[in-house]
Design a protein around this motif. Structure first.
Motif, mmCIF file in Angstrom:
data_model
loop_
_atom_site.group_PDB
_atom_site.id
_atom_site.type_symbol
_atom_site.label_atom_id
_atom_site.label_comp_id
_atom_site.label_asym_id
_atom_site.label_seq_id
_atom_site.Cartn_x
_atom_site.Cartn_y
_atom_site.Cartn_z
ATOM 1 N N UNK A 61 4.938 -5.067 8.622
ATOM 2 C CA UNK A 61 4.722 -3.934 7.733
ATOM 3 C C UNK A 61 3.637 -4.226 6.705
ATOM 4 N N UNK A 62 2.957 -3.152 6.313
ATOM 5 C CA UNK A 62 1.849 -3.280 5.369
ATOM 6 C C UNK A 62 2.079 -2.372 4.161
ATOM 7 N N UNK A 63 1.731 -2.883 2.993
ATOM 8 C CA UNK A 63 1.828 -2.100 1.757
ATOM 9 C C UNK A 63 0.491 -2.150 1.027
ATOM 10 N N UNK A 64 0.079 -1.018 0.487
ATOM 11 C CA UNK A 64 -1.128 -0.928 -0.341
ATOM 12 C C UNK A 64 -0.724 -0.372 -1.697
ATOM 13 N N UNK A 65 -1.106 -1.059 -2.780
ATOM 14 C CA UNK A 65 -0.601 -0.747 -4.115
ATOM 15 C C UNK A 65 -1.752 -0.687 -5.117
ATOM 16 N N UNK A 66 -1.658 0.271 -6.052
ATOM 17 C CA UNK A 66 -2.712 0.388 -7.071
ATOM 18 C C UNK A 66 -2.243 1.242 -8.247
ATOM 19 N N UNK A 67 -2.963 1.116 -9.352
ATOM 20 C CA UNK A 67 -2.755 1.979 -10.504
ATOM 21 C C UNK A 67 -3.682 3.174 -10.423
ATOM 22 N N UNK A 68 -3.201 4.347 -10.795
ATOM 23 C CA UNK A 68 -3.986 5.575 -10.641
ATOM 24 C C UNK A 68 -5.201 5.565 -11.564
ATOM 25 N N UNK A 69 -6.117 6.474 -11.297
ATOM 26 C CA UNK A 69 -7.365 6.542 -12.060
ATOM 27 C C UNK A 69 -7.097 6.657 -13.564
ATOM 28 N N UNK A 70 -7.847 5.874 -14.341
ATOM 29 C CA UNK A 70 -7.770 5.802 -15.812
ATOM 30 C C UNK A 70 -6.518 5.072 -16.309
ATOM 31 N N UNK A 71 -5.707 4.593 -15.404
ATOM 32 C CA UNK A 71 -4.515 3.818 -15.785
ATOM 33 C C UNK A 71 -4.906 2.347 -15.913
ATOM 34 N N UNK A 72 -4.779 1.800 -17.128
ATOM 35 C CA UNK A 72 -5.195 0.425 -17.374
ATOM 36 C C UNK A 72 -4.046 -0.580 -17.249
ATOM 37 N N UNK A 109 -10.324 5.607 0.968
ATOM 38 C CA UNK A 109 -11.158 4.785 1.851
ATOM 39 C C UNK A 109 -10.406 3.545 2.300
ATOM 40 N N UNK A 110 -9.770 2.852 1.343
ATOM 41 C CA UNK A 110 -9.009 1.652 1.675
ATOM 42 C C UNK A 110 -7.777 1.970 2.512
ATOM 43 N N UNK A 111 -7.131 3.074 2.194
ATOM 44 C CA UNK A 111 -5.921 3.472 2.922
ATOM 45 C C UNK A 111 -6.242 3.780 4.375
ATOM 46 N N UNK A 112 -7.349 4.483 4.613
ATOM 47 C CA UNK A 112 -7.739 4.814 5.982
ATOM 48 C C UNK A 112 -8.060 3.549 6.779
ATOM 49 N N UNK A 113 -8.628 2.538 6.121
ATOM 50 C CA UNK A 113 -8.951 1.286 6.808
ATOM 51 C C UNK A 113 -7.689 0.467 7.106
ATOM 52 N N UNK A 114 -6.803 0.379 6.132
ATOM 53 C CA UNK A 114 -5.652 -0.522 6.208
ATOM 54 C C UNK A 114 -4.448 0.100 6.905
ATOM 55 N N UNK A 115 -4.344 1.431 6.807
ATOM 56 C CA UNK A 115 -3.223 2.188 7.361
ATOM 57 C C UNK A 115 -1.864 1.563 6.999
ATOM 58 N N UNK A 116 -1.539 1.538 5.705
ATOM 59 C CA UNK A 116 -0.283 0.917 5.268
ATOM 60 C C UNK A 116 0.937 1.742 5.630
ATOM 61 N N UNK A 117 2.061 1.045 5.770
ATOM 62 C CA UNK A 117 3.339 1.730 5.957
ATOM 63 C C UNK A 117 3.855 2.290 4.638
ATOM 64 N N UNK A 118 3.516 1.607 3.544
ATOM 65 C CA UNK A 118 3.921 2.040 2.198
ATOM 66 C C UNK A 118 2.688 2.100 1.305
ATOM 67 N N UNK A 119 2.560 3.194 0.568
ATOM 68 C CA UNK A 119 1.541 3.319 -0.476
ATOM 69 C C UNK A 119 2.270 3.360 -1.807
#
Length: 218
Positions: free
Chosen positions: A90-101, A134-144
């Motif tokens: 399984x793959x997970x891709x994680x990030x903070x939303x725009x302008x979130x520091x 862009x990253x999500x389309x490349x990585x195709x994670x099971x969880x975002x």
């Protein structure tokens, strides 16, 4: 010392800018407590405590930034000391939303996924929608996983969920961050979207799946 006091001790080590003492202190606690428990009950609470000091004008923005940098160092160094074997596909891709520091919470979530054997891409804070896609389309994670701290990020979170729900492989979407523990975000919940209210909540999902989490919190 009671565990409830550990977060204040660690917070002052962060504010002192003392990387070595802060790391030594966490390593001592690791002999007695689990890493997951320390993430939630010591590190997270220490940063909340620092935020309260700032709100009361007892420390400056520079102090808060210094504490964040030391905390980041401790998290990164603790991660390196324990090699993690990948045991799942399984793959997970994680990030903070725009302008979130704010990013320390989502970084701990990334480490938690890795400890569970997942392949993880952690993209950091303040990521615009199109870059995340862009990253999500490349990585195709099971969880975002999305993270936000403040209520005025809600429209951004809503738009991200809407866009991610259109993805053809139908990833599971997690919404977390301080916002998730402070506000009622039930409007976002669905069969493909879960609001994560903290690391214990995430661990429960790993252990029991979505149904177990829903039954426990309903």
């Amino acid at each position: 010392m009671k565990l409830t006091q550990h977060h204040e001790t660690l917070a002052h080590l962060f504010l002192d800018g003392d990387e070595e003492k802060a790391l030594d202190y966490m390593n001592e606690l690791l002999h007695e407590y689990s890493r997951a428990y320390l993430y939630e009950s010591v590190i997270t609470q220490s940063m909340y405590y620092i935020g309260q000091l700032w709100e009361r004008n007892e420390i400056s923005v520079a102090d808060e930034h210094l504490a964040t940098a030391v905390c980041d160092f401790v998290l990164s160094t603790l991660k390196e000391e324990k090699p993690i074997k990948r045991t799942r596909q399984q793959k997970a891709l994680l990030f903070g939303v725009e302008k979130e520091q704010h990013y320390l919470g989502i970084k701990m979530v990334a480490e938690t996924f890795k400890e569970q054997g997942w392949r993880v891409r952690y993209l950091g804070p303040d990521l615009p929608l199109e870059h995340s896609l862009t990253q999500i389309e490349k990585f195709k994670p099971d969880v975002i996983g999305l993270s936000a701290a403040l209520s005025y990020r809600l429209p951004t979170v809503k738009e991200l969920i809407r866009r991610f729900e259109r993805l053809e492989w139908k990833p599971f979407i997690m919404v977390g961050g301080r916002m998730a523990s402070k506000f009622d975000l039930n409007e976002f919940q669905s069969d493909r979207v879960m609001v994560v209210k903290g690391l214990p909540h995430l661990h429960q999902w790993f252990k029991e799946g979505r149904d177990g989490v829903i039954n426990e919190t309903s």
